[in-house]
Design a protein around this motif. Structure first.
Motif, short mmCIF file in Angstrom:
data_model
loop_
_atom_site.label_atom_id
_atom_site.label_comp_id
_atom_site.label_asym_id
_atom_site.label_seq_id
_atom_site.Cartn_x
_atom_site.Cartn_y
_atom_site.Cartn_z
N LYS A 126 0.84 -1.20 0.00
CA LYS A 126 0.00 0.00 0.00
C LYS A 126 0.88 1.25 0.00
O LYS A 126 0.61 2.22 -0.71
CB LYS A 126 -0.94 0.00 1.21
N ARG A 127 1.95 1.23 0.78
CA ARG A 127 2.88 2.37 0.83
C ARG A 127 3.46 2.61 -0.56
O ARG A 127 3.56 3.75 -1.01
CB ARG A 127 3.99 2.08 1.85
N ALA A 128 3.84 1.54 -1.25
CA ALA A 128 4.41 1.66 -2.59
C ALA A 128 3.39 2.25 -3.57
O ALA A 128 3.75 3.04 -4.44
CB ALA A 128 4.90 0.30 -3.08
N GLU A 129 2.13 1.89 -3.43
CA GLU A 129 1.08 2.44 -4.30
C GLU A 129 0.93 3.95 -4.07
O GLU A 129 0.75 4.72 -5.02
CB GLU A 129 -0.25 1.74 -4.05
N ILE A 130 1.03 4.37 -2.82
CA ILE A 130 0.94 5.80 -2.50
C ILE A 130 2.13 6.54 -3.10
O ILE A 130 1.97 7.60 -3.71
CB ILE A 130 0.84 6.01 -0.97
N VAL A 131 3.31 5.96 -2.98
CA VAL A 131 4.52 6.60 -3.53
C VAL A 131 4.43 6.69 -5.05
O VAL A 131 4.77 7.72 -5.64
CB VAL A 131 5.79 5.84 -3.08
N THR A 132 3.95 5.65 -5.68
CA THR A 132 3.80 5.67 -7.14
C THR A 132 2.83 6.76 -7.58
O THR A 132 3.11 7.51 -8.52
CB THR A 132 3.32 4.29 -7.65
N ALA A 133 1.71 6.85 -6.91
CA ALA A 133 0.73 7.90 -7.23
C ALA A 133 1.32 9.28 -6.99
O ALA A 133 1.16 10.20 -7.81
CB ALA A 133 -0.54 7.71 -6.40
N ALA A 134 2.04 9.44 -5.89
CA ALA A 134 2.66 10.73 -5.57
C ALA A 134 3.70 11.11 -6.62
O ALA A 134 3.76 12.27 -7.05
CB ALA A 134 3.30 10.68 -4.19
N ARG A 135 4.47 10.16 -7.04
CA ARG A 135 5.50 10.43 -8.05
C ARG A 135 4.88 10.96 -9.33
O ARG A 135 5.34 11.95 -9.90
CB ARG A 135 6.30 9.15 -8.31
N GLU A 136 3.82 10.33 -9.77
CA GLU A 136 3.13 10.78 -10.99
C GLU A 136 2.55 12.18 -10.80
O GLU A 136 2.70 13.04 -11.68
CB GLU A 136 2.04 9.78 -11.37
N LEU A 137 1.88 12.40 -9.69
CA LEU A 137 1.26 13.70 -9.45
C LEU A 137 2.30 14.81 -9.27
O LEU A 137 2.12 15.92 -9.79
CB LEU A 137 0.34 13.64 -8.22
N PHE A 138 3.38 14.53 -8.55
CA PHE A 138 4.40 15.54 -8.34
C PHE A 138 5.06 15.92 -9.66
O PHE A 138 5.39 17.09 -9.88
CB PHE A 138 5.45 15.06 -7.34
N VAL A 139 5.25 14.95 -10.55
CA VAL A 139 5.84 15.25 -11.86
C VAL A 139 4.85 16.03 -12.72
O VAL A 139 5.22 17.02 -13.36
CB VAL A 139 6.27 13.95 -12.58
N ASP A 140 3.60 15.62 -12.73
CA ASP A 140 2.59 16.26 -13.59
C ASP A 140 2.18 17.64 -13.10
O ASP A 140 2.12 18.58 -13.89
CB ASP A 140 1.34 15.38 -13.70
N ALA A 141 1.88 17.77 -11.82
CA ALA A 141 1.32 19.02 -11.30
C ALA A 141 2.30 19.80 -10.43
O ALA A 141 2.10 20.99 -10.21
CB ALA A 141 0.05 18.73 -10.50
N GLY A 142 3.30 19.12 -9.91
CA GLY A 142 4.22 19.75 -8.98
C GLY A 142 3.85 19.43 -7.54
O GLY A 142 2.70 19.13 -7.23
N TYR A 143 4.83 19.52 -6.69
CA TYR A 143 4.65 19.20 -5.28
C TYR A 143 3.64 20.13 -4.63
O TYR A 143 2.71 19.69 -3.96
CB TYR A 143 6.01 19.26 -4.58
N ASP A 144 3.84 21.43 -4.79
CA ASP A 144 2.95 22.40 -4.14
C ASP A 144 1.51 22.33 -4.63
O ASP A 144 0.59 22.62 -3.88
CB ASP A 144 3.49 23.82 -4.33
N ALA A 145 1.33 21.94 -5.88
CA ALA A 145 -0.01 21.91 -6.47
C ALA A 145 -0.72 20.56 -6.27
O ALA A 145 -1.80 20.35 -6.82
CB ALA A 145 0.07 22.23 -7.96
#
Length: 89
Positions: free
Chosen positions: A13-32
């Motif tokens: 589950k932790r790995a799934e969260i990290v994978t989703a975060a990686r995609e979102l941080f790349v696409d939208a940025g950390y702050d967004a």
């Protein structure tokens, strides 16, 4: 009545969260990327993320650890290959 999800090991589950975060941080940025959006992308309730990570910064550190692990693996795969030297005339 909704079906219960299958039990899932915490590391999975932790790995799934990290994978989703990686995609979102790349696409939208950390702050967004709000935690609610991250939770939705990972398929968990917003408070579930806090079972695995102290805060958003901890999620970012996990993402960066994954990026560095991937980069190190790529480096290792080419590090032993001989290099070609350009000849200067």
């Amino acid at each position: 009545m909704p079906r219960n999800k299958r039990p899932q090991p915490p590391q999975e589950k932790r790995a799934e969260i990290v994978t989703a975060a990686r995609e979102l941080f790349v696409d939208a940025g950390y702050d967004a990327t709000p935690m609610g959006r991250l939770a939705a992308a990972a398929g968990v309730a917003a408070n579930t993320i806090y079972w695995y990570f102290e805060d958003k910064d901890a999620v970012l550190i996990a993402v960066l650890d994954e990026v560095m692990t991937d980069a190190w693996a790529q480096y290792q795969s080419v590090a032993a290959e001989p290099t070609r030297h350009a000849q200067i005339s």
